[in-house]
Design an enzyme around this catalytic site. Structure first.
Site, PDB file in Angstrom:
ATOM      1  N   ASP A 167     -18.024 -12.847   3.122  1.00  0.00           N
ATOM      2  CA  ASP A 167     -16.946 -12.509   4.033  1.00  0.00           C
ATOM      3  C   ASP A 167     -16.257 -11.221   3.583  1.00  0.00           C
ATOM      4  O   ASP A 167     -16.286 -10.869   2.395  1.00  0.00           O
ATOM      5  CB  ASP A 167     -15.907 -13.633   4.079  1.00  0.00           C
ATOM      6  CG  ASP A 167     -16.466 -14.925   4.647  1.00  0.00           C
ATOM      7  OD1 ASP A 167     -17.463 -14.859   5.388  1.00  0.00           O
ATOM      8  OD2 ASP A 167     -15.907 -15.997   4.346  1.00  0.00           O
ATOM      9  N   LYS A 168     -15.614 -10.554   4.506  1.00  0.00           N
ATOM     10  CA  LYS A 168     -14.941  -9.286   4.217  1.00  0.00           C
ATOM     11  C   LYS A 168     -14.046  -9.381   2.986  1.00  0.00           C
ATOM     12  O   LYS A 168     -14.088  -8.518   2.101  1.00  0.00           O
ATOM     13  CB  LYS A 168     -14.112  -8.851   5.431  1.00  0.00           C
ATOM     14  CG  LYS A 168     -13.258  -7.618   5.195  1.00  0.00           C
ATOM     15  CD  LYS A 168     -12.384  -7.302   6.398  1.00  0.00           C
ATOM     16  CE  LYS A 168     -11.458  -6.120   6.111  1.00  0.00           C
ATOM     17  NZ  LYS A 168     -10.579  -5.817   7.268  1.00  0.00           N
TER      18      LYS A 168
END
Length: 303
Positions: free
Chosen positions: A136-137
């Site tokens: 995830d970012k």
């Protein structure tokens, strides 16, 4: 906006495969997202992408086609932990999106890879060259990148077969009751918010093992081991246990001074596609994570 009446020869086809015939430029994953978002309906209802259609039913299309994206080479800061002719192990910093998408077209890990690496596998297309799996970012840490299709196939199979071992460290709100355990649920898109993942009675099986590493008065540092690799898996399972990851503004709450969740992929073990050698890499926690832990330790020591 358009409609299509199911003909006899289309009967019993999967809805996503029927859409693929009508829109051959779309990927199956994109079609699945479009159906789940309600841009395609069957007899006026939102259904699953694998729904079997019947003669006489009406398919409603409301597809907004994405503009073509073209990943450009950019100077992006990330650490290469290991590199050979087949693969890379990289340390992804928090805040870096892995590959371009409609909402983030530049400034991704892929843009940075294109600037630093001559050859990358092409299995995932021009927007995700070399990307075997994602973080995830706002999750930091170790990721595998394939430099050719031979390596990509092998690494992807290891992840699918669960022979690639990935371990994460996360700081959770509150304290887990047990020192170790397993969470096993099904995960699917949230019916209330399609951008979120939720524990469901259906969907994809997700299995996460956990072990408490250190306890604090109001938090615990936990090691997570992924037995499956679902979207947001650790974050959703932590929230399911009623102890979301600290700083997770999607499944928990934002924390002042943090730019995202305290979740770090710190260890990965896999078999090298060409040599057959088992390889293990381990990386330290990022400074902001260590600083947050040190504050908690000082507070615990003063009590």
């Amino acid at each position: 906006m358009g409609t299509y009446k199911i003909k006899e020869e289309d009967s019993k086809k999967r809805l996503d495969m029927l859409v693929l015939e009508k829109y051959p430029d779309l990927t199956r994953s994109r079609i699945k997202k479009i159906i789940e978002s309600g841009e395609i309906k069957l007899n006026g209802k939102i259904v699953k992408s694998g729904e079997k259609v019947k003669e006489g039913q009406i398919v409603e299309f409301n597809i907004i086609e994405d503009k073509p994206l073209d990943a450009k080479a950019e100077d992006i800061d990330f650490e290469i932990v290991y590199e050979d002719k087949d693969l890379l192990v990289i340390n992804k910093p928090q805040g870096l999106v892995v590959h371009p998408c409609t909402s983030t077209k530049t400034g991704t890990l892929v843009n940075g890879l294109l600037a630093r690496i001559t050859d990358l596998s092409g299995i995932n297309g021009v927007l995700r060259p070399g990307i075997v799996h994602r973080l995830d970012k706002n999750t930091s840490g170790l990721m595998l990148v394939a430099k050719n299709d031979f390596a990509h196939v092998s690494l992807a199979k290891q992840i699918k077969d669960k022979t690639c071992k990935r371990k994460y460290l996360a700081l959770l709100d509150g304290n887990l009751k047990d020192n170790e355990g397993r969470v096993e649920t099904y995960l699917d898109r949230s019916k209330k918010d399609r951008k979120k993942i939720a524990v469901s009675d259906s969907g994809k099986l997700a299995i996460t093992d956990y072990k408490v590493v250190e306890r604090f008065p109001k938090n615990c540092l936990v090691e997570f081991s992924l037995l499956t690799g679902r979207t947001h898996q650790i974050r959703v399972h932590s929230a399911f246990l009623h102890h979301p990851v600290v700083g997770d503004d999607v499944y928990g709450s934002a924390v002042k001074g943090l730019n995202g969740q305290l979740l770090h992929s710190y260890k990965i073990t896999f078999v090298h596609p060409r040599t057959g050698e088992e390889m293990t890499f381990e990386i330290e926690l990022p400074d902001y994570f260590k600083e947050y832990l040190n504050k908690l330790r000082k507070m615990k020591g003063s009590n």
